[in-house]
Design a protein around this motif. Sequence first.
Motif, PDB file in Angstrom:
ATOM      1  N   ALA A 135       0.830  -1.206   0.000  1.00  0.00           N
ATOM      2  CA  ALA A 135       0.000   0.000   0.000  1.00  0.00           C
ATOM      3  C   ALA A 135       0.863   1.254   0.000  1.00  0.00           C
ATOM      4  N   LYS A 136       1.941   1.224   0.764  1.00  0.00           N
ATOM      5  CA  LYS A 136       2.856   2.371   0.805  1.00  0.00           C
ATOM      6  C   LYS A 136       3.493   2.597  -0.560  1.00  0.00           C
ATOM      7  N   ALA A 137       3.875   1.518  -1.213  1.00  0.00           N
ATOM      8  CA  ALA A 137       4.512   1.643  -2.523  1.00  0.00           C
ATOM      9  C   ALA A 137       3.550   2.236  -3.550  1.00  0.00           C
ATOM     10  N   VAL A 138       2.281   1.844  -3.485  1.00  0.00           N
ATOM     11  CA  VAL A 138       1.283   2.418  -4.384  1.00  0.00           C
ATOM     12  C   VAL A 138       1.160   3.917  -4.133  1.00  0.00           C
ATOM     13  N   GLY A 139       1.032   4.294  -2.863  1.00  0.00           N
ATOM     14  CA  GLY A 139       0.918   5.710  -2.527  1.00  0.00           C
ATOM     15  C   GLY A 139       2.162   6.497  -2.886  1.00  0.00           C
ATOM     16  N   ASP A 140       3.326   5.930  -2.587  1.00  0.00           N
ATOM     17  CA  ASP A 140       4.577   6.617  -2.904  1.00  0.00           C
ATOM     18  C   ASP A 140       4.740   6.813  -4.404  1.00  0.00           C
ATOM     19  N   GLY A 141       4.303   5.817  -5.177  1.00  0.00           N
ATOM     20  CA  GLY A 141       4.407   5.933  -6.632  1.00  0.00           C
ATOM     21  C   GLY A 141       3.585   7.092  -7.168  1.00  0.00           C
ATOM     22  N   LEU A 142       2.365   7.213  -6.659  1.00  0.00           N
ATOM     23  CA  LEU A 142       1.514   8.326  -7.087  1.00  0.00           C
ATOM     24  C   LEU A 142       2.079   9.660  -6.617  1.00  0.00           C
ATOM     25  N   ALA A 143       2.594   9.703  -5.394  1.00  0.00           N
ATOM     26  CA  ALA A 143       3.153  10.949  -4.859  1.00  0.00           C
ATOM     27  C   ALA A 143       4.413  11.364  -5.615  1.00  0.00           C
ATOM     28  N   LYS A 144       5.172  10.397  -6.080  1.00  0.00           N
ATOM     29  CA  LYS A 144       6.388  10.708  -6.835  1.00  0.00           C
ATOM     30  C   LYS A 144       6.041  11.292  -8.204  1.00  0.00           C
ATOM     31  N   ARG A 145       5.009  10.742  -8.832  1.00  0.00           N
ATOM     32  CA  ARG A 145       4.629  11.217 -10.159  1.00  0.00           C
ATOM     33  C   ARG A 145       3.872  12.541 -10.113  1.00  0.00           C
ATOM     34  N   ALA A 146       3.138  12.772  -9.023  1.00  0.00           N
ATOM     35  CA  ALA A 146       2.351  14.004  -8.924  1.00  0.00           C
ATOM     36  C   ALA A 146       2.494  14.594  -7.522  1.00  0.00           C
ATOM     37  N   PRO A 147       3.707  15.066  -7.175  1.00  0.00           N
ATOM     38  CA  PRO A 147       3.941  15.563  -5.808  1.00  0.00           C
ATOM     39  C   PRO A 147       3.114  16.791  -5.463  1.00  0.00           C
ATOM     40  N   GLN A 148       2.642  17.496  -6.482  1.00  0.00           N
ATOM     41  CA  GLN A 148       1.796  18.662  -6.216  1.00  0.00           C
ATOM     42  C   GLN A 148       0.387  18.255  -5.805  1.00  0.00           C
ATOM     43  N   ARG A 149       0.024  16.991  -6.030  1.00  0.00           N
ATOM     44  CA  ARG A 149      -1.326  16.513  -5.723  1.00  0.00           C
ATOM     45  C   ARG A 149      -1.368  15.557  -4.541  1.00  0.00           C
ATOM     46  N   LEU A 152       0.664  13.127  -1.277  1.00  0.00           N
ATOM     47  CA  LEU A 152       1.767  12.843  -0.367  1.00  0.00           C
ATOM     48  C   LEU A 152       1.364  11.668   0.509  1.00  0.00           C
ATOM     49  N   THR A 153       2.351  11.000   1.082  1.00  0.00           N
ATOM     50  CA  THR A 153       2.098   9.869   1.976  1.00  0.00           C
ATOM     51  C   THR A 153       2.599  10.146   3.391  1.00  0.00           C
ATOM     52  N   ARG A 154       3.166  11.330   3.601  1.00  0.00           N
ATOM     53  CA  ARG A 154       3.626  11.706   4.942  1.00  0.00           C
ATOM     54  C   ARG A 154       2.487  12.409   5.685  1.00  0.00           C
ATOM     55  N   ILE A 155       2.250  11.951   6.908  1.00  0.00           N
ATOM     56  CA  ILE A 155       1.163  12.551   7.700  1.00  0.00           C
ATOM     57  C   ILE A 155       1.696  13.807   8.369  1.00  0.00           C
ATOM     58  N   SER A 156       1.662  14.899   7.622  1.00  0.00           N
ATOM     59  CA  SER A 156       2.146  16.187   8.107  1.00  0.00           C
ATOM     60  C   SER A 156       1.159  17.249   7.667  1.00  0.00           C
ATOM     61  N   LYS A 157       0.435  17.827   8.613  1.00  0.00           N
ATOM     62  CA  LYS A 157      -0.571  18.820   8.263  1.00  0.00           C
ATOM     63  C   LYS A 157       0.043  20.037   7.587  1.00  0.00           C
ATOM     64  N   ALA A 158       1.280  20.344   7.955  1.00  0.00           N
ATOM     65  CA  ALA A 158       1.939  21.512   7.367  1.00  0.00           C
ATOM     66  C   ALA A 158       2.160  21.331   5.872  1.00  0.00           C
ATOM     67  N   GLU A 159       2.300  20.070   5.421  1.00  0.00           N
ATOM     68  CA  GLU A 159       2.567  19.795   4.011  1.00  0.00           C
ATOM     69  C   GLU A 159       1.308  19.520   3.202  1.00  0.00           C
ATOM     70  N   ARG A 160       0.166  19.412   3.850  1.00  0.00           N
ATOM     71  CA  ARG A 160      -1.017  18.888   3.176  1.00  0.00           C
ATOM     72  C   ARG A 160      -1.903  19.952   2.536  1.00  0.00           C
ATOM     73  N   GLN A 161      -1.581  21.196   2.689  1.00  0.00           N
ATOM     74  CA  GLN A 161      -2.403  22.247   2.096  1.00  0.00           C
ATOM     75  C   GLN A 161      -2.546  22.027   0.590  1.00  0.00           C
ATOM     76  N   GLY A 162      -3.773  21.845   0.133  1.00  0.00           N
ATOM     77  CA  GLY A 162      -4.009  21.689  -1.294  1.00  0.00           C
ATOM     78  C   GLY A 162      -3.609  20.349  -1.861  1.00  0.00           C
ATOM     79  N   ARG A 163      -3.269  19.384  -1.002  1.00  0.00           N
ATOM     80  CA  ARG A 163      -2.882  18.060  -1.483  1.00  0.00           C
ATOM     81  C   ARG A 163      -3.700  16.980  -0.787  1.00  0.00           C
ATOM     82  N   ILE A 164      -3.603  15.769  -1.295  1.00  0.00           N
ATOM     83  CA  ILE A 164      -4.345  14.632  -0.747  1.00  0.00           C
ATOM     84  C   ILE A 164      -3.364  13.660  -0.109  1.00  0.00           C
ATOM     85  N   LEU A 165      -3.595  13.362   1.139  1.00  0.00           N
ATOM     86  CA  LEU A 165      -2.809  12.346   1.821  1.00  0.00           C
ATOM     87  C   LEU A 165      -3.311  10.969   1.402  1.00  0.00           C
TER      88      LEU A 165
END
Length: 301
Positions: free
Chosen positions: A193-207, A209-222
């Motif tokens: 599951a992590k690898a699936v999420g990381d793959g999507l986050a790597k290809r579209a980091p603006q959309r 992320l897989t890190r649970i950090s509220k500071a980084e989540r503005q405008g993005r999907i965890l």
Amino acid sequence: MSVRERDVVEVAGVRLSNPDKVLYPEQGVTKRELAEYLAGVADWLLPHAAHRPITLVRCPAGRQKKCFYQRHAGASGASGLHEVDIPGFQEAGPYLYLTSARELVSLAQMGVLEIHPWGARVDRPDRPDRIILDLDPGEGLAFAEVAAAAHEVRAELEALGLRSFCKTTGGKGLHVVAPIERRETWKAVKAFAKAVGDGLAKRAPQRYLTRISKAERQGRILIDYLRNDPTSTAVAPYSPRSREGATVATPVDWSEVTASLDPSGFTVRTVPERLSRLKADPWAEIGDVRQRLPRGGAGAS
């Protein structure tokens, strides 16, 4: 002092004391209404929650008062449920699980407003049978973005040979769930599951992320892969939530996952009517799908 007979009603064979106690003050939803809801959706909910260790969110005085998690019988009362010892978790004590509609309805008497089952069954708690990817939007994102993300996750899983299903969470997000045969460990499923999420986050980091950090989540999907762990469960399909609106986590057909879908419209009062209108259960086939994690993990083709 004994409870007066007029202060007790029976729903699906379960005696409810103080049935008019309000559990959702904003809507006036009572203990009796919650019990009737659970009785009405039992055939839909139990295939996803029965015979699985569960975590309960109890709010005996209502959702705005003190709520607490319960996984074990303990001294706070859960006498109508079953218990199972789980290897590796013996120090915590036996875990609760349920098997029947009557036991499900009894949760209303306990003031249970949420049911969170493991992604594994009590006979093989070490072998999960579902992969769960929780799409949790940051502030400022429209639901249309979440719906589009769910379809992208679906496509990613399909490319790996996995069929998936979708449900609302009772909040702003969506869960994408892929059933699997009970062959892999929790560690392997979580890594996948992590690898699936990381793959999507790597290809579209603006959309994504897989890190649970509220500071980084503005405008993005965890893309929360941590649900694939016995200590971090996901809400059951058709479970209410302890939130304003008395919302319900609701399975939906993929054709319903659009920008116009309104998860807040699925509530304790509206879901029974929805089920009466449905021509087919959106998750009817989830228990029949036979599929395995691809060899080589999420990077396999």
